[in-house]
Write a protein that holds these residues in place. Structure first.
Motif, PDB file in Angstrom:
ATOM      1  N   CYS A 139      43.292  25.311  45.836  1.00 41.02           N
ATOM      2  CA  CYS A 139      44.122  26.514  45.842  1.00 41.02           C
ATOM      3  C   CYS A 139      45.576  26.121  45.600  1.00 41.02           C
ATOM      4  O   CYS A 139      46.136  25.299  46.322  1.00 41.02           O
ATOM      5  CB  CYS A 139      43.987  27.235  47.181  1.00 41.02           C
ATOM      6  N   ARG A 141      48.102  27.866  46.020  1.00 40.99           N
ATOM      7  CA  ARG A 141      48.980  28.467  47.020  1.00 40.99           C
ATOM      8  C   ARG A 141      49.045  27.645  48.303  1.00 40.99           C
ATOM      9  O   ARG A 141      50.107  27.451  48.885  1.00 40.99           O
ATOM     10  CB  ARG A 141      48.484  29.880  47.370  1.00 40.99           C
ATOM     11  N   CYS A 142      47.871  27.187  48.795  1.00 41.54           N
ATOM     12  CA  CYS A 142      47.835  26.563  50.126  1.00 41.54           C
ATOM     13  C   CYS A 142      47.165  25.201  50.167  1.00 41.54           C
ATOM     14  O   CYS A 142      47.195  24.540  51.198  1.00 41.54           O
ATOM     15  CB  CYS A 142      47.166  27.502  51.126  1.00 41.54           C
ATOM     16  N   CYS A 171      42.014  30.081  46.991  1.00 40.79           N
ATOM     17  CA  CYS A 171      40.978  30.109  48.021  1.00 40.79           C
ATOM     18  C   CYS A 171      40.696  31.550  48.426  1.00 40.79           C
ATOM     19  O   CYS A 171      41.376  32.490  48.004  1.00 40.79           O
ATOM     20  CB  CYS A 171      41.414  29.286  49.230  1.00 40.79           C
ATOM     21  N   CYS A 174      43.815  33.343  49.941  1.00 41.49           N
ATOM     22  CA  CYS A 174      44.963  33.602  49.059  1.00 41.49           C
ATOM     23  C   CYS A 174      44.603  34.497  47.867  1.00 41.49           C
ATOM     24  O   CYS A 174      45.488  35.028  47.207  1.00 41.49           O
ATOM     25  CB  CYS A 174      45.538  32.289  48.548  1.00 41.49           C
TER      26      CYS A 174
HETATM   27 ZN    ZN Z   1      44.799  29.340  49.553  1.00 44.92          ZN
END
Ligand code: ZN
Ligand code: ADP
Length: 199
Positions: A139, A141-142, A171, A174
């Motif tokens: 992911c 984002r994270c 994920c 997100c």
């Molecule tokens: Zn994520």
């Protein structure tokens, strides 16, 4: 004896990488290999499958699943099919027919679409396959394992060929089905906070 191997997962998860790895090993084992991809996917190259890491392998472009049968050389023992989600339901019959006739069929494709819904014909392909590998991306984002393909452009088309930056891996937590409204919200929030910064 023939069989079907399925490789599924989101974009950037290494499906093409895994497909190429298996096909290369088959070539090393002196098997006759043929690789197919849908003509619709002209992102990188007309006659190669190319991974996001720029690993390449020669392939033949076809306009339909049936064309795979038409282009098949009788000596071919191992058949790789990339971007299987672009072939539609006819791919099931073709994959079955090839496996029934003694071929090893390795199929790679997206298992969910930009809304997070199962992407035909992958669900059915997974059901008829002898073996399934689900690959996950990271992911962006994270950093957690990502099973979703996040669309970053505003479109309701099921098939929207990925221009650079049109998709990213996310994920479960997100992921935002469809076009991420969050982007707009972030923008609005920035606008708001700057408006309240005392000068
Ligand atoms: Zn994520
Ligand atoms: P797929 O066929 O599933 O779209 P590829 O085989 O083309 O995937 O590309 C996989 C490669 O993409 C990885 O080995 C990695 O180097 C690169 N990559 C880029 N972004 C990501 C990401 N978010 N998560 C995992 N790998 C990524």
């Amino acid at each position: 004896m023939g069989w079907i191997e399925a490789i599924c997962g989101p974009m950037f998860s290494g499906k093409s990488e895994e497909l190429i790895r298996r096909l290369r090993r088959a070539s090393i084992a002196r098997k006759q290999v043929q690789v197919f991809k849908p003509a619709i996917d002209t992102r990188y190259s007309g006659d190669e499958i190319v991974t996001h890491d720029d690993v390449r392998m020669g392939s033949e472009s076809v306009n339909s699943a049936e064309e795979i049968l038409a282009k098949l050389h009788w000596r071919t023992q191992v058949i790789g099919i990339d971007e299987a989600n672009f072939f539609g339901q006819p791919l099931l019959e073709v994959a079955n027919q090839l496996a029934d006739s003694g071929k090893r069929v390795i199929v790679a494709g997206l298992d969910t679409d930009y809304m997070g819904r199962p992407f035909p014909p992958m669900p059915d392909l997974l059901a008829i396959a002898e073996s399934i590998t689900k690959t996950l991306a990271i992911c962006v984002r994270c950093g957690n394992p990502a099973k979703h393909t996040q669309r970053l452009v505003d479109s309701d088309e099921l098939i929207l060929i990925g221009a650079t930056g049109a998709y990213e891996a996310r994920c479960r937590a997100c992921f935002e089905p469809g076009f991420p409204r969050q982007e707009l919200l972030d923008f609005a929030a920035i606008g708001q906070s700057s408006a309240t910064v005392p000068d």
